[in-house]
Design a protein around this motif. Structure first.
Motif, short mmCIF file in Angstrom:
data_model
loop_
_atom_site.label_atom_id
_atom_site.label_comp_id
_atom_site.label_asym_id
_atom_site.label_seq_id
_atom_site.Cartn_x
_atom_site.Cartn_y
_atom_site.Cartn_z
N GLN A 146 -17.90 11.57 -7.73
CA GLN A 146 -17.71 10.69 -6.59
C GLN A 146 -17.74 9.22 -6.99
N VAL A 147 -18.03 8.95 -8.26
CA VAL A 147 -18.00 7.56 -8.73
C VAL A 147 -16.60 7.01 -8.51
N VAL A 148 -16.54 5.84 -7.87
CA VAL A 148 -15.21 5.31 -7.53
C VAL A 148 -14.62 4.56 -8.71
N GLU A 149 -13.43 4.96 -9.10
CA GLU A 149 -12.76 4.30 -10.22
C GLU A 149 -11.61 3.46 -9.68
N GLU A 150 -11.59 2.20 -10.10
CA GLU A 150 -10.56 1.28 -9.60
C GLU A 150 -9.39 1.20 -10.58
N GLU A 151 -8.23 0.92 -10.06
CA GLU A 151 -7.04 0.70 -10.90
C GLU A 151 -6.53 -0.70 -10.57
N ASN A 152 -6.10 -1.40 -11.58
CA ASN A 152 -5.54 -2.72 -11.30
C ASN A 152 -4.18 -2.80 -11.99
N ILE A 153 -3.19 -2.22 -11.35
CA ILE A 153 -1.86 -2.19 -11.96
C ILE A 153 -1.12 -3.47 -11.56
N GLN A 154 -0.72 -4.21 -12.56
CA GLN A 154 -0.04 -5.49 -12.30
C GLN A 154 1.45 -5.26 -12.09
N ILE A 155 1.98 -5.88 -11.04
CA ILE A 155 3.43 -5.82 -10.84
C ILE A 155 4.07 -6.74 -11.89
N PRO A 156 5.03 -6.23 -12.66
CA PRO A 156 5.59 -7.05 -13.74
C PRO A 156 6.35 -8.26 -13.19
N PRO A 157 6.43 -9.33 -13.98
CA PRO A 157 7.19 -10.50 -13.50
C PRO A 157 8.65 -10.12 -13.31
N GLY A 162 -8.98 4.14 -6.99
CA GLY A 162 -7.66 3.66 -7.41
C GLY A 162 -7.51 2.23 -6.91
N SER A 163 -6.77 2.09 -5.83
CA SER A 163 -6.58 0.77 -5.22
C SER A 163 -6.10 1.02 -3.80
N LYS A 164 -5.88 -0.09 -3.06
CA LYS A 164 -5.41 0.07 -1.68
C LYS A 164 -4.09 0.85 -1.68
N MET A 165 -3.23 0.52 -2.64
CA MET A 165 -1.93 1.20 -2.69
C MET A 165 -2.08 2.67 -3.10
N PHE A 166 -3.04 2.95 -3.96
CA PHE A 166 -3.30 4.36 -4.31
C PHE A 166 -3.71 5.13 -3.06
N LYS A 167 -4.54 4.48 -2.25
CA LYS A 167 -5.03 5.14 -1.04
C LYS A 167 -3.90 5.37 -0.03
N LEU A 168 -2.99 4.39 0.02
CA LEU A 168 -1.91 4.49 1.01
C LEU A 168 -0.77 5.41 0.57
#
Ligand code: GAL
Length: 465
Positions: free
Chosen positions: A65-76, A376-382
């Protein structure tokens, strides 16, 4: 007189008969008593050990249940000529645009290449027995597993797990209405003892090559196959979504076999209760009753219906559930006396937000209890971790713990769609305050935790069933 006899009998049995109780009888009774004591304490010790092991394993599952975050950067943005930029100003891209763009610079984040594949033919050291959601997953021969939109059946006879799904190892093409599709090849089946290493058992229900009017003709659609075992008939029964290339037939198909590894004989297709049926699943309850759940009325609602005793048809009873909520990809499971279901929205191959639902009675009413995805992230959740649910597998020996199985569709090349398996835990209060029972929320929270890498608790495979 009668009374006296009765009394005497009682005293003999009650060991109070004085001179009537002989020495050897007493010794034997003592030995018997000691043996019983020993037997009880051994049994009790085994129970205790099993209980501790279960608690420990449950505990290590809870650690997931440990929450793991993802920070995927949108490429330029890619460089464009000033003229092109002036003609069509660039729209802001989102992570979901990047996911859907097969030429995205961050494609490898969602669809890592074969170099990171989960491969049971290779010794991967510390990474053995881990799930890596989204990576390629190879079978025991080193070939990518083809079991999309699938489900798992535990076979009580062979004590094996069987994973059935769409076998899509052919090129994807665009159908006249613009939908990405593949020809039907059939239903793939894989077997495993540990839910990790999967042996290819072949195509257990194959497409029809020649007869164009057959439901299984390769030009049609066969999706989301699920298999359950019928104890009464001793048959394995498969239900699946059967359609034409444009999804206008909207029917369910049924097939049957004497063995989990097939071959399955295709029996027929129908529109259950005379209604359209697209995404669907079947669910077998503890009491042996089985149910069909299907998206209907243009996918605006789900229908649920008990199957007949032989599981080969639906009974006439049908209830409409989640009416007007436009849900599909149902995956049903049970915890305690409560039924739960995960569904997706209706956006074709594109990912969307999952919702969990709960019910006291399988026939409803069903209530929506919120988005189960965590981490994950907000987008992972959505986006349900950029995937769409297909099945929820209960983990025997770990009550309240499940594996959520989802497909990360790749419409550019459907055979390369990935599997996203994650721990699902039922517990804690639900997100959305719903009905209350004596001041307590009626439902527990359903949580699916994102992990880049995770495994089942060690020792889990020894204690299952
Ligand atoms: C999804 C459905 C999939 C498949 C796809 C085709 O909505 O869940 O099983 O039918 O549409 O676009």
């Amino acid at each position: 007189m009668r009374m006296r006899n009765k009394q005497r009998k009682t005293t003999i049995l009650g060991w109070n008969a004085g001179s009537r109780c002989s020495m050897p009888a007493m010794v034997w009774s003592l030995v018997g008593f000691l043996l019983l004591l020993h037997f009880y304490s051994t049994l009790h010790k085994t129970d205790k050990a099993e209980e501790t092991r279960l608690q420990m394993s449950h505990h290590s599952f809870q650690e997931l249940q440990v929450v793991e975050e993802e920070n995927i950067q949108i490429p330029p943005p890619r460089r464009r000529s000033p003229r092109a930029a002036k003609r069509r100003p660039r729209k802001k891209t989102t992570l979901i645009d990047e996911f859907l763009d097969e030429n995205s610079q961050i494609r490898h984040v969602f669809f890592p290449d074969h170099r990171s594949a989960i491969d049971p033919t290779k010794d991967t050291g510390n990474d053995s027995f881990y799930y890596f959601p989204g990576r390629m997953w190879l079978d025991t021969e080193g070939i990518p597993i083809q079991a999309h939109g699938g489900g798992i059946m535990f076979d009580p006879l062979s004590r094996m797990y069987y994973w059935y799904g769409e076998y899509q190892d052919v090129p994807t093409f665009i159908a006249p209405k613009g939908l990405a599709r593949v020809d039907i090849i059939g239903v793939g089946c894989y077997s495993s003892k540990d839910l990790q290493t999967w042996k290819n058992e072949g195509i257990v229900l194959a497409a029809e090559e020649a007869n164009e009017t057959h439901d299984l003709h390769k030009s049609n659609v066969l999706e989301r196959p699920k298999v359950i075992y019928n104890e009464k008939t001793g048959k394995y029964v498969m239900w699946m979504h059967i359609d034409d290339a444009n999804y206008t037939k909207a029917a369910v198909g049924v097939a049957i076999s004497d063995y989990p590894t097939g071959p399955f004989d295709y029996i027929y297709s129908k529109q259950p209760h005379g209604f359209e049926s697209r995404d669907m699943t079947i669910f077998k309850d503890d009491d042996g009753m089985a149910y069909l759940v299907y998206s209907s009325e243009d996918n605006s609602e789900l229908h649920i219906a008990p199957l007949t005793e032989d599981y080969l048809d639906v009974t006439p009873v049908m209830k409409r559930i989640l009416v007007g909520q436009h849900r599909e990809a149902p995956a049903l499971f049970k915890h305690g006396e409560t039924y739960y279901m995960i569904t997706s929205g209706c956006t074709g191959w594109a990912p969307n937000e999952a919702l969990a639902h709960a019910a006291e009675s399988i026939m409803g009413p069903w209530e929506t209890v919120g988005n189960p995805c965590i981490g994950g992230s907000k987008m992972f959740k959505l986006t349900t971790f950029f995937a769409q649910g297909t099945f929820v597998l209960p983990l025997a020996g770990l009550p309240g713990s499940f594996i959520f199985m989802a497909d990360r569709w790749n419409p550019a090349d459907l055979r390369d769609s990935r599997y996203v398996w994650l721990p699902l835990i039922v517990g804690g209060p639900a997100d959305w305050p719903l009905e209350y029972n004596f001041g307590f929320p009626s439902w527990s929270r359903v949580s699916i935790y994102w992990h880049r890498k995770w495994r089942l608790p060690s020792g889990w495979s020894d204690m299952k069933r």
